[in-house]
Design an enzyme around this catalytic site. Structure first.
Site, PDB file in Angstrom:
ATOM      1  N   TYR A  57     -25.247   3.296 -38.775  1.00  0.00           N
ATOM      2  CA  TYR A  57     -24.172   2.678 -39.528  1.00  0.00           C
ATOM      3  C   TYR A  57     -24.536   1.224 -39.789  1.00  0.00           C
ATOM      4  O   TYR A  57     -24.823   0.470 -38.852  1.00  0.00           O
ATOM      5  CB  TYR A  57     -22.851   2.747 -38.753  1.00  0.00           C
ATOM      6  CG  TYR A  57     -21.698   2.268 -39.608  1.00  0.00           C
ATOM      7  CD1 TYR A  57     -20.940   3.173 -40.343  1.00  0.00           C
ATOM      8  CD2 TYR A  57     -21.397   0.920 -39.715  1.00  0.00           C
ATOM      9  CE1 TYR A  57     -19.911   2.739 -41.163  1.00  0.00           C
ATOM     10  CE2 TYR A  57     -20.372   0.470 -40.527  1.00  0.00           C
ATOM     11  CZ  TYR A  57     -19.630   1.386 -41.254  1.00  0.00           C
ATOM     12  OH  TYR A  57     -18.618   0.952 -42.070  1.00  0.00           O
ATOM     13  N   GLN A 107     -14.674   7.346 -42.274  1.00  0.00           N
ATOM     14  CA  GLN A 107     -15.137   8.502 -43.055  1.00  0.00           C
ATOM     15  C   GLN A 107     -16.652   8.665 -42.955  1.00  0.00           C
ATOM     16  O   GLN A 107     -17.164   9.792 -42.924  1.00  0.00           O
ATOM     17  CB  GLN A 107     -14.665   8.413 -44.515  1.00  0.00           C
ATOM     18  CG  GLN A 107     -15.124   7.198 -45.309  1.00  0.00           C
ATOM     19  CD  GLN A 107     -14.206   5.989 -45.123  1.00  0.00           C
ATOM     20  OE1 GLN A 107     -13.435   5.909 -44.168  1.00  0.00           O
ATOM     21  NE2 GLN A 107     -14.298   5.025 -46.040  1.00  0.00           N
ATOM     22  N   ASN A 140     -16.598  -2.287 -37.724  1.00  0.00           N
ATOM     23  CA  ASN A 140     -15.290  -2.856 -37.403  1.00  0.00           C
ATOM     24  C   ASN A 140     -14.501  -1.917 -36.490  1.00  0.00           C
ATOM     25  O   ASN A 140     -15.031  -0.909 -36.011  1.00  0.00           O
ATOM     26  CB  ASN A 140     -14.527  -3.170 -38.700  1.00  0.00           C
ATOM     27  CG  ASN A 140     -14.241  -1.906 -39.517  1.00  0.00           C
ATOM     28  OD1 ASN A 140     -14.305  -0.792 -39.012  1.00  0.00           O
ATOM     29  ND2 ASN A 140     -13.948  -2.105 -40.792  1.00  0.00           N
ATOM     30  N   SER A 153     -18.548 -10.302 -29.273  1.00  0.00           N
ATOM     31  CA  SER A 153     -19.800 -10.737 -28.648  1.00  0.00           C
ATOM     32  C   SER A 153     -19.666 -12.117 -28.012  1.00  0.00           C
ATOM     33  O   SER A 153     -18.689 -12.821 -28.215  1.00  0.00           O
ATOM     34  CB  SER A 153     -20.908 -10.744 -29.689  1.00  0.00           C
ATOM     35  OG  SER A 153     -20.610 -11.693 -30.684  1.00  0.00           O
ATOM     36  N   GLN A 163     -23.357 -18.569 -31.871  1.00  0.00           N
ATOM     37  CA  GLN A 163     -22.524 -17.415 -31.527  1.00  0.00           C
ATOM     38  C   GLN A 163     -21.170 -17.509 -32.228  1.00  0.00           C
ATOM     39  O   GLN A 163     -20.674 -16.538 -32.805  1.00  0.00           O
ATOM     40  CB  GLN A 163     -22.316 -17.338 -30.012  1.00  0.00           C
ATOM     41  CG  GLN A 163     -21.725 -16.019 -29.551  1.00  0.00           C
ATOM     42  CD  GLN A 163     -22.649 -14.874 -29.858  1.00  0.00           C
ATOM     43  OE1 GLN A 163     -23.864 -14.971 -29.682  1.00  0.00           O
ATOM     44  NE2 GLN A 163     -22.101 -13.791 -30.370  1.00  0.00           N
ATOM     45  N   HIS A 166     -20.401 -16.314 -35.863  1.00  0.00           N
ATOM     46  CA  HIS A 166     -20.357 -14.882 -36.167  1.00  0.00           C
ATOM     47  C   HIS A 166     -18.942 -14.400 -36.468  1.00  0.00           C
ATOM     48  O   HIS A 166     -18.726 -13.615 -37.380  1.00  0.00           O
ATOM     49  CB  HIS A 166     -20.856 -14.058 -34.974  1.00  0.00           C
ATOM     50  CG  HIS A 166     -22.305 -13.723 -35.041  1.00  0.00           C
ATOM     51  ND1 HIS A 166     -22.844 -12.978 -36.044  1.00  0.00           N
ATOM     52  CD2 HIS A 166     -23.337 -14.021 -34.209  1.00  0.00           C
ATOM     53  CE1 HIS A 166     -24.154 -12.837 -35.844  1.00  0.00           C
ATOM     54  NE2 HIS A 166     -24.480 -13.466 -34.744  1.00  0.00           N
ATOM     55  N   GLU A 215     -23.341 -10.955 -23.053  1.00  0.00           N
ATOM     56  CA  GLU A 215     -24.283 -10.299 -23.968  1.00  0.00           C
ATOM     57  C   GLU A 215     -25.574 -11.120 -24.080  1.00  0.00           C
ATOM     58  O   GLU A 215     -26.663 -10.605 -23.898  1.00  0.00           O
ATOM     59  CB  GLU A 215     -23.598 -10.188 -25.337  1.00  0.00           C
ATOM     60  CG  GLU A 215     -24.430  -9.533 -26.405  1.00  0.00           C
ATOM     61  CD  GLU A 215     -23.763  -9.651 -27.770  1.00  0.00           C
ATOM     62  OE1 GLU A 215     -22.828 -10.474 -27.915  1.00  0.00           O
ATOM     63  OE2 GLU A 215     -24.179  -8.930 -28.695  1.00  0.00           O
ATOM     64  N   HIS A 216     -25.426 -12.407 -24.389  1.00  0.00           N
ATOM     65  CA  HIS A 216     -26.569 -13.319 -24.475  1.00  0.00           C
ATOM     66  C   HIS A 216     -26.446 -14.359 -23.372  1.00  0.00           C
ATOM     67  O   HIS A 216     -25.393 -14.975 -23.215  1.00  0.00           O
ATOM     68  CB  HIS A 216     -26.586 -14.082 -25.804  1.00  0.00           C
ATOM     69  CG  HIS A 216     -26.499 -13.208 -27.019  1.00  0.00           C
ATOM     70  ND1 HIS A 216     -25.308 -12.920 -27.637  1.00  0.00           N
ATOM     71  CD2 HIS A 216     -27.466 -12.567 -27.727  1.00  0.00           C
ATOM     72  CE1 HIS A 216     -25.537 -12.132 -28.690  1.00  0.00           C
ATOM     73  NE2 HIS A 216     -26.831 -11.900 -28.769  1.00  0.00           N
ATOM     74  N   ASP A 231     -32.716 -12.905 -31.771  1.00  0.00           N
ATOM     75  CA  ASP A 231     -31.953 -12.110 -32.741  1.00  0.00           C
ATOM     76  C   ASP A 231     -32.814 -11.604 -33.883  1.00  0.00           C
ATOM     77  O   ASP A 231     -32.486 -10.609 -34.514  1.00  0.00           O
ATOM     78  CB  ASP A 231     -30.825 -12.959 -33.357  1.00  0.00           C
ATOM     79  CG  ASP A 231     -29.633 -13.069 -32.431  1.00  0.00           C
ATOM     80  OD1 ASP A 231     -29.605 -12.372 -31.408  1.00  0.00           O
ATOM     81  OD2 ASP A 231     -28.719 -13.858 -32.744  1.00  0.00           O
ATOM     82  N   GLU A 285     -21.381  27.733  -0.404  1.00  0.00           N
ATOM     83  CA  GLU A 285     -20.591  27.454  -1.603  1.00  0.00           C
ATOM     84  C   GLU A 285     -19.943  28.710  -2.178  1.00  0.00           C
ATOM     85  O   GLU A 285     -19.289  28.649  -3.223  1.00  0.00           O
ATOM     86  CB  GLU A 285     -21.462  26.741  -2.639  1.00  0.00           C
ATOM     87  CG  GLU A 285     -22.012  25.431  -2.081  1.00  0.00           C
ATOM     88  CD  GLU A 285     -22.683  24.529  -3.127  1.00  0.00           C
ATOM     89  OE1 GLU A 285     -22.863  24.968  -4.269  1.00  0.00           O
ATOM     90  OE2 GLU A 285     -23.014  23.385  -2.756  1.00  0.00           O
ATOM     91  N   HIS A 304     -25.863  33.558  -7.111  1.00  0.00           N
ATOM     92  CA  HIS A 304     -26.891  32.531  -6.970  1.00  0.00           C
ATOM     93  C   HIS A 304     -27.847  32.892  -5.823  1.00  0.00           C
ATOM     94  O   HIS A 304     -29.066  32.842  -5.974  1.00  0.00           O
ATOM     95  CB  HIS A 304     -26.259  31.168  -6.666  1.00  0.00           C
ATOM     96  CG  HIS A 304     -25.690  30.480  -7.866  1.00  0.00           C
ATOM     97  ND1 HIS A 304     -24.572  30.914  -8.509  1.00  0.00           N
ATOM     98  CD2 HIS A 304     -26.098  29.363  -8.542  1.00  0.00           C
ATOM     99  CE1 HIS A 304     -24.300  30.096  -9.537  1.00  0.00           C
ATOM    100  NE2 HIS A 304     -25.209  29.152  -9.562  1.00  0.00           N
TER     101      HIS A 304
END
Lengths: 433, 433
Positions: B131, B192, B215, B238, B260, B263, B328-329, B362, B416, B421
């Site tokens: 995506y 979709q 998103n 992030s 950062q 963003h 994250e960073h 990055d 068991e 088995h």
């Protein structure tokens, strides 16, 4: 009676779809109930845990605490024979040996010109919760299979939760935990146990990851807390697919199919063979063997609803059918299993040759018996040490290294309209002002 | 203005909680809407895709097909300069080189006494959907970061979906796909697109795994189809955390925090330092640098809401605070970053030393920029080749091998209550009748 059909049957696809789609319906009543339990545990902690444990497991909070203490665990030792204990110990040793092979190493590499260093660091997760079902589906072997990979990964805190209906603990499960040195054990089951592990309560500190099998409430709860913690996989009903040629012993095949069917009415047991003679013989042997099984009712329902013998023109076509199903367990009961292997795309565990029954892999061989079910072997893998580690990228740039790439970073950040990104490099190399 | 506070502040925990819990609320309206879109796509296929794409992206289905053809992609080449193309190509090469190190090998081991064979087979996934967001957050670098690990793993079918608002394609994104040889591209976005990849339609064949950022609609849809297909991770907003000592250049630190913040308004930028002098200087530099930024409004909101400078007594305490956040960073802008590294438990990518800005990682260094966000570095890892493979356990037992373990399997299966088995082994070794 198990149904026999062939790839050329007009309704082949529909028949296969019944097997592939079993157990995929989401139950919105379960969803809602699980959501409420999780929220209750998140807000009310121990009080909610005690309330649900009394309600669902008939455990009186006045008599039993949430923790299972060392004395209770120790007392279970006497209920397990020395032979049983030794068998568990040997199984644990094999499982540990296999999983040791899965260990990952941290690596770094330095560029000999710039001095830049890149690498990947591997660390164990800090803490893991293992869900162990209680009651009739309480399996000591599951304790070994879920906990040992975490131990090999180096996880320091391993927590076990297990429901104790009526307050009764399962001695085999307790002894398996004891044998592995797991001492943090809680008398908890269902969605409330998952809530405790994900959110934490006064008694139960939260964990980073939850693994282990459970019923629909447990599975739904795990899905809902995914992201707040990690989980092992989305488990569905389990299955075995056996590809057998005319050299296979029909009774071996029949028993192996039944060893899946006896687990669960939703289990699926499928034989794909290029020998119609074998198909007939296995069908007969299944009936004979069913009559001997204590869990006959479960196994029969599973065989009737989701069992199948498929006659395929040849072994390559049998492999193609197997790939459509992507089975949890795949037996290659054929003369040349290592040849056939190259045609197999997706399967959790592959049991090769006439002598390798699934049960060997379930208990003592060493590989994990927590496997991707319901066709998810297309993208999920057996539980392994990889599930209990986390990785970090390591990046060290020198001034010379930075100067070398500065122009490219400026161009690429400009393309994406991220000015501070570009400036973080250009300013450092003196292009900025 | 960025807030400065210290570990000893009485409201330290509350302030940290605001940052840690941002973006964790589930939106039930989004849940419901996404559920309806997924079901619609599952039932109505292409027709539903066209309807939603017209509605949400203003793409007229009479003018545009669902597929983006080779001609459209090729035409984008002329909109990207040679320098841009070369920078993308060099970035792709670095990313490929780093990810080549992550390749896993199949292994088998044979027991020299029994002849038993155990192993672990590694195969690439068959198909993966990537995506790629459209519009203002369309990043060519994301195409590289998501697709290259799949290519290194050996995935044969890599599908890209990207929304094209008003029918407009993003030339940089198209060129990045072209450069990697990705030819199956669909003009699809939102829930979709995820539905098409998970369930398949007349035009889009389903995939085994879906990766890539999106998103809230995309993220919710990915969570809902998880289990039917695999997904990469549950992504949240992030963050960057910088640990800096008095040797760090305050302006470098300020720019890196802003890289950062630019963003996303929900992004979090945190400096933890043992130098109150640096804290003051960075605070001033942030204001100066903010004034220069085209994305000033976004960055300022992010800094005001979720930015923080924390003064810690020493670097070890700074590391402990970082571990609470599991960023994250993480930048270690200190004199001895390799020493401090051993105190860091959880972080997606670790940028070490004064010269290593996050932006280098990055874009061009090679490690992946798809990283665990929102504290999930406690258990998630950077996107890697591991995300595009599946493993199968291999088990081959000989008659002698089976005889050796038969007794243990019988004991454990009896514990068991799984008779078939046990019988699958005892019958094979002649104990059954």
């Amino acid at each position: 009676m198990i149904q026999i059909f062939s790839r050329s049957d007009r309704d082949f696809d529909e028949k296969l779809a019944v097997i592939r789609n079993r157990g995929q319906s989401l139950d919105s009543a379960v969803e809602k109930s699980v959501g409420e339990i999780l929220e209750d545990v998140r807000l009310n902690g121990d009080e909610a845990l005690k309330r649900y444990t009394q309600k669902f497991d008939s455990v009186d909070p006045e008599t039993y605490g949430i923790s299972i203490d060392a004395g209770t665990v120790e007392a279970c030792r006497s209920e397990v024979s020395a032979r049983q204990y030794d068998a568990l110990q040997r199984a644990a040793d094999s499982i540990r040996a296999f999983h040791e092979r899965q260990r990952r190493q941290t690596w770094i590499e330095q560029d000999s010109v710039t001095g830049n260093i890149l690498g990947q660091r591997v660390l164990p997760l800090d803490s893991v919760g293992i869900y162990v079902p209680g009651g009739k589906a309480a399996y000591p072997s599951s304790v070994l299979m879920n906990a040992i990979p975490a131990q090999v990964a180096g996880v320091e805190r391993i927590v076990m939760v297990v429901p104790t209906p009526g307050g009764e603990v399962n001695p085999g499960v307790m002894v398996a935990a004891h044998l592995l040195g797991i001492t943090e054990i809680y008398r908890l089951g269902g969605a409330q146990a998952i809530g405790a592990l994900a959110y934490g309560t006064e008694t139960v500190a939260p964990v980073d990851k939850i693994v282990g099998p459970g019923n629909i409430y447990v599975a739904t709860a795990k899905r809902k807390v995914f992201g707040r913690v990690d989980i092992d996989m989305i488990a569905g009903p389990s299955e075995i697919l056996i590809i057998a040629d005319e050299g296979a012993d029909p009774r071996h095949v029949a028993i192996d199919l039944l060893s899946q069917a006896e687990h669960d009415e939703m289990a699926s047991s499928i034989l794909v063979t290029n020998s119609s003679k074998l198909a007939e013989k296995v069908s007969v042997a299944i009936e004979e063997e069913l009559a001997l099984l204590p869990r006959q009712a479960i196994a029969r329902k599973s065989i009737d609803d989701y069992g199948a013998i498929i006659v395929a023109p040849d072994l390559l076509e049998a492999a193609r059918i197997s790939n459509l199903i992507a089975p949890e367990h795949l037996e290659l009961a054929v003369a040349e299993p290592f040849w056939l292997l190259h045609t197999i795309k997706s399967a959790g565990a592959i049991f090769m040759g006439y002598h390798t029954s699934e049960a060997v892999g379930d208990y003592v061989a060493g590989p994990n018996h927590v496997l991707p079910t319901g066709g998810t072997a297309r993208f999920f893998s057996p539980l392994s040490v990889d599930d209990f580690i986390k990785k970090s990228s390591l990046i060290y740039y020198t001034q010379a290294g930075l100067e070398e790439v500065a122009r490219d970073v400026e161009i690429l950040t400009a393309m994406e309209g991220l000015d501070a990104h570009g400036r973080s490099v250009s300013y450092r190399v003196g292009d900025g002002t």
